[in-house]
Design an enzyme around this catalytic site. Structure first.
Site, PDB file in Angstrom:
ATOM      1  N   LYS A  18       0.839  -1.216   0.000  1.00 25.39           N
ATOM      2  CA  LYS A  18       0.000   0.000   0.000  1.00 25.39           C
ATOM      3  C   LYS A  18       0.868   1.260   0.000  1.00 25.39           C
ATOM      4  O   LYS A  18       0.675   2.174  -0.780  1.00 25.39           O
ATOM      5  CB  LYS A  18      -0.936   0.020   1.227  1.00 25.39           C
ATOM      6  N   ARG A  93      -9.648   0.996   8.864  1.00 30.26           N
ATOM      7  CA  ARG A  93      -9.165  -0.358   9.149  1.00 30.26           C
ATOM      8  C   ARG A  93     -10.204  -1.196   9.891  1.00 30.26           C
ATOM      9  O   ARG A  93      -9.951  -2.369  10.173  1.00 30.26           O
ATOM     10  CB  ARG A  93      -7.941  -0.218  10.054  1.00 30.26           C
ATOM     11  N   ARG A 132      11.820  -5.771   4.665  1.00 29.63           N
ATOM     12  CA  ARG A 132      11.561  -4.339   4.456  1.00 29.63           C
ATOM     13  C   ARG A 132      12.517  -3.456   5.265  1.00 29.63           C
ATOM     14  O   ARG A 132      12.756  -3.683   6.452  1.00 29.63           O
ATOM     15  CB  ARG A 132      10.123  -4.006   4.857  1.00 29.63           C
ATOM     16  N   ARG A 165      11.422  -1.694  10.895  1.00 24.41           N
ATOM     17  CA  ARG A 165      10.372  -1.382  11.865  1.00 24.41           C
ATOM     18  C   ARG A 165      10.324  -2.444  12.960  1.00 24.41           C
ATOM     19  O   ARG A 165      10.446  -3.628  12.681  1.00 24.41           O
ATOM     20  CB  ARG A 165       9.024  -1.331  11.135  1.00 24.41           C
ATOM     21  N   ARG A 176       0.062  -8.932  13.501  1.00 27.31           N
ATOM     22  CA  ARG A 176      -0.563  -7.896  12.660  1.00 27.31           C
ATOM     23  C   ARG A 176      -1.392  -8.520  11.555  1.00 27.31           C
ATOM     24  O   ARG A 176      -2.467  -8.033  11.214  1.00 27.31           O
ATOM     25  CB  ARG A 176       0.517  -6.978  12.059  1.00 27.31           C
TER      26      ARG A 176
HETATM   27  P1  AP5 Z   1       4.860  -1.674   1.845  1.00 24.19           P
HETATM   28  O1  AP5 Z   1       4.491  -0.812   0.697  1.00 24.19           O
HETATM   29  O2  AP5 Z   1       5.655  -1.059   2.954  1.00 24.19           O
HETATM   30  O3  AP5 Z   1       3.551  -2.419   2.423  1.00 24.19           O
HETATM   31  P2  AP5 Z   1       2.287  -1.843   3.191  1.00 24.19           P
HETATM   32  O4  AP5 Z   1       1.082  -2.497   2.596  1.00 24.19           O
HETATM   33  O5  AP5 Z   1       2.308  -0.355   3.222  1.00 24.19           O
HETATM   34  O6  AP5 Z   1       2.546  -2.503   4.608  1.00 24.19           O
HETATM   35  P3  AP5 Z   1       2.521  -1.918   6.103  1.00 24.19           P
HETATM   36  O7  AP5 Z   1       3.171  -2.970   6.938  1.00 24.19           O
HETATM   37  O8  AP5 Z   1       3.088  -0.542   6.192  1.00 24.19           O
HETATM   38  O9  AP5 Z   1       1.019  -1.886   6.364  1.00 24.19           O
HETATM   39  P4  AP5 Z   1       0.355  -1.945   7.729  1.00 24.19           P
HETATM   40  O10 AP5 Z   1      -1.034  -1.705   7.286  1.00 24.19           O
HETATM   41  O11 AP5 Z   1       0.546  -3.122   8.564  1.00 24.19           O
HETATM   42  O12 AP5 Z   1       1.132  -0.858   8.590  1.00 24.19           O
HETATM   43  P5  AP5 Z   1       0.741   0.570   9.098  1.00 24.19           P
HETATM   44  O13 AP5 Z   1       1.960   1.380   9.072  1.00 24.19           O
HETATM   45  O14 AP5 Z   1      -0.485   1.058   8.403  1.00 24.19           O
HETATM   46  O15 AP5 Z   1       5.633  -2.948   1.256  1.00 24.19           O
HETATM   47  C1  AP5 Z   1       6.140  -3.968   2.112  1.00 24.19           C
HETATM   48  C2  AP5 Z   1       7.484  -4.484   1.575  1.00 24.19           C
HETATM   49  O16 AP5 Z   1       7.251  -5.156   0.336  1.00 24.19           O
HETATM   50  C3  AP5 Z   1       8.494  -3.381   1.268  1.00 24.19           C
HETATM   51  O17 AP5 Z   1       9.773  -3.840   1.580  1.00 24.19           O
HETATM   52  C4  AP5 Z   1       8.369  -3.146  -0.257  1.00 24.19           C
HETATM   53  O18 AP5 Z   1       9.576  -2.689  -0.844  1.00 24.19           O
HETATM   54  C5  AP5 Z   1       7.996  -4.540  -0.747  1.00 24.19           C
HETATM   55  N1  AP5 Z   1       7.094  -4.534  -1.901  1.00 24.19           N
HETATM   56  C6  AP5 Z   1       6.035  -3.708  -2.117  1.00 24.19           C
HETATM   57  N2  AP5 Z   1       5.405  -4.026  -3.277  1.00 24.19           N
HETATM   58  C7  AP5 Z   1       6.089  -5.088  -3.804  1.00 24.19           C
HETATM   59  C8  AP5 Z   1       5.939  -5.875  -4.988  1.00 24.19           C
HETATM   60  N3  AP5 Z   1       4.932  -5.648  -5.854  1.00 24.19           N
HETATM   61  N4  AP5 Z   1       6.808  -6.879  -5.199  1.00 24.19           N
HETATM   62  C9  AP5 Z   1       7.816  -7.135  -4.324  1.00 24.19           C
HETATM   63  N5  AP5 Z   1       8.028  -6.406  -3.183  1.00 24.19           N
HETATM   64  C10 AP5 Z   1       7.164  -5.409  -2.926  1.00 24.19           C
HETATM   65  O19 AP5 Z   1       0.295   0.279  10.593  1.00 24.19           O
HETATM   66  C11 AP5 Z   1       1.210  -0.030  11.619  1.00 24.19           C
HETATM   67  C12 AP5 Z   1       0.487  -0.048  12.961  1.00 24.19           C
HETATM   68  O20 AP5 Z   1      -0.094   1.232  13.259  1.00 24.19           O
HETATM   69  C13 AP5 Z   1      -0.711  -1.020  13.041  1.00 24.19           C
HETATM   70  O21 AP5 Z   1      -0.293  -2.326  13.376  1.00 24.19           O
HETATM   71  C14 AP5 Z   1      -1.556  -0.368  14.143  1.00 24.19           C
HETATM   72  O22 AP5 Z   1      -1.045  -0.646  15.406  1.00 24.19           O
HETATM   73  C15 AP5 Z   1      -1.379   1.123  13.878  1.00 24.19           C
HETATM   74  N6  AP5 Z   1      -2.389   1.678  12.956  1.00 24.19           N
HETATM   75  C16 AP5 Z   1      -2.154   2.266  11.747  1.00 24.19           C
HETATM   76  N7  AP5 Z   1      -3.306   2.672  11.186  1.00 24.19           N
HETATM   77  C17 AP5 Z   1      -4.307   2.337  12.052  1.00 24.19           C
HETATM   78  C18 AP5 Z   1      -5.719   2.472  12.017  1.00 24.19           C
HETATM   79  N8  AP5 Z   1      -6.354   3.019  10.966  1.00 24.19           N
HETATM   80  N9  AP5 Z   1      -6.439   1.988  13.063  1.00 24.19           N
HETATM   81  C19 AP5 Z   1      -5.818   1.435  14.135  1.00 24.19           C
HETATM   82  N10 AP5 Z   1      -4.471   1.269  14.236  1.00 24.19           N
HETATM   83  C20 AP5 Z   1      -3.720   1.714  13.190  1.00 24.19           C
END
Ligand code: AP5
Length: 226
Positions: A18, A93, A132, A165, A176
């Protein structure tokens, strides 16, 4: 960038890509990328009250409570740079967050135009989270195998130091993913029923997914034409 507001919600499991895709789209669409996770990590780094509260949940791989998240993200969406739309990554979410977003947009006569669902297998998700690395300075995202930096452990864009991270450690990453399937995956059907969900194979190359997303955006904007 079209005149009509463009609100896009990117849905997908942790590691689906994402953030990677939102960063690419932001440059071309001219609307801000709003990542709830990045906002929380910034608050943690600054040691704010929000950061201290959020850290307790994030370190365990659990979701931050809905009322807190809704307030934080809706406040951000009310800023002037979001008037033409936004690319939401990580929010909503839960069904409650989705309802709050819809209500806030509808008060201004706005709606969500498109919900791309980036689908990736569990095996790949774990591999992506484990490999990552992120720039400490500008938050650019890399992968040791799939998207490595040109210079060892340095950001291509700003030269910043790369870090892993805390919540990408295997145990927390697994939690997660469990939380995602229990609490966030129900939104897939919710948006499918609303007719705005579009599924994308997230196992293709980053550039190919980007091109497909641009095509979906063009289609969504076309649908909006009177
Ligand atoms: P990346 O693009 O970083 O993936 P992502 O989908 O953004 O994954 P996240 O882990 O950031 O999502 P998340 O939803 O768990 O975390 P968030 O920060 O929102 O890609 C991942 C890896 O794959 C990278 O190394 C990239 O280079 C590689 N890659 C990408 N595309 C590729 C491809 N096509 N082919 C090969 N490799 C590829 O949330 C973190 C925490 O915050 C949560 O656990 C929660 O505690 C809190 N939080 C955040 N938002 C909320 C909310 N709305 N409500 C409640 N708690 C929340």
């Amino acid at each position: 960038m079209a005149e009509k507001p463009l609100y896009i919600v990117l849905i997908g499991a942790p590691g689906a890509g994402k953030g990677t895709q939102a960063a690419l789209l932001e440059k071309e669409l001219g609307i801000p990328h709003i990542s709830s996770g990045d906002m929380l990590r910034e608050a943690v780094a600054k040691g704010t009250e929000l950061g201290r509260l959020a850290k307790n949940y994030m370190d365990r791989g659990e979701l931050v409570p809905d009322d807190v998240m809704v307030k934080v993200v809706l406040e951000r969406l009310s800023m002037p740079d979001c008037r033409k739309g936004a690319l939401l990554d990580g929010f909503p979410r839960t069904p409650e967050q989705a309802r709050a977003l819809e209500e806030a947009l509808s008060k201004e006569g706005k709606t969500i135009s498109l919900v791309p669902y980036i689908k990736v297998s569990m095996e790949k998700l774990l591999e992506r989270l484990a490999g990552r690395w992120i720039c400490r300075n500008c938050q650019a995202v890399y992968h040791l195998v799939y998207n490595p930096p040109k210079e060892d452990m340095k950001c291509d864009l700003c030269g910043g130091e790369l870090y892993q991270r805390e919540d990408d450690k295997p145990e927390t990453a697994r939690r997660r993913l469990e939380v995602y399937f229990a609490q966030t995956a129900p939104l897939i059907d919710y948006y499918r029923q609303a007719g705005i969900l579009r599924e994308i194979d997230g196992e293709k190359a980053i550039e190919e997914i980007h091109r497909e997303l641009l095509a979906l955006v063009a289609e969504a904007m076309g649908d909006d034409c009177p």
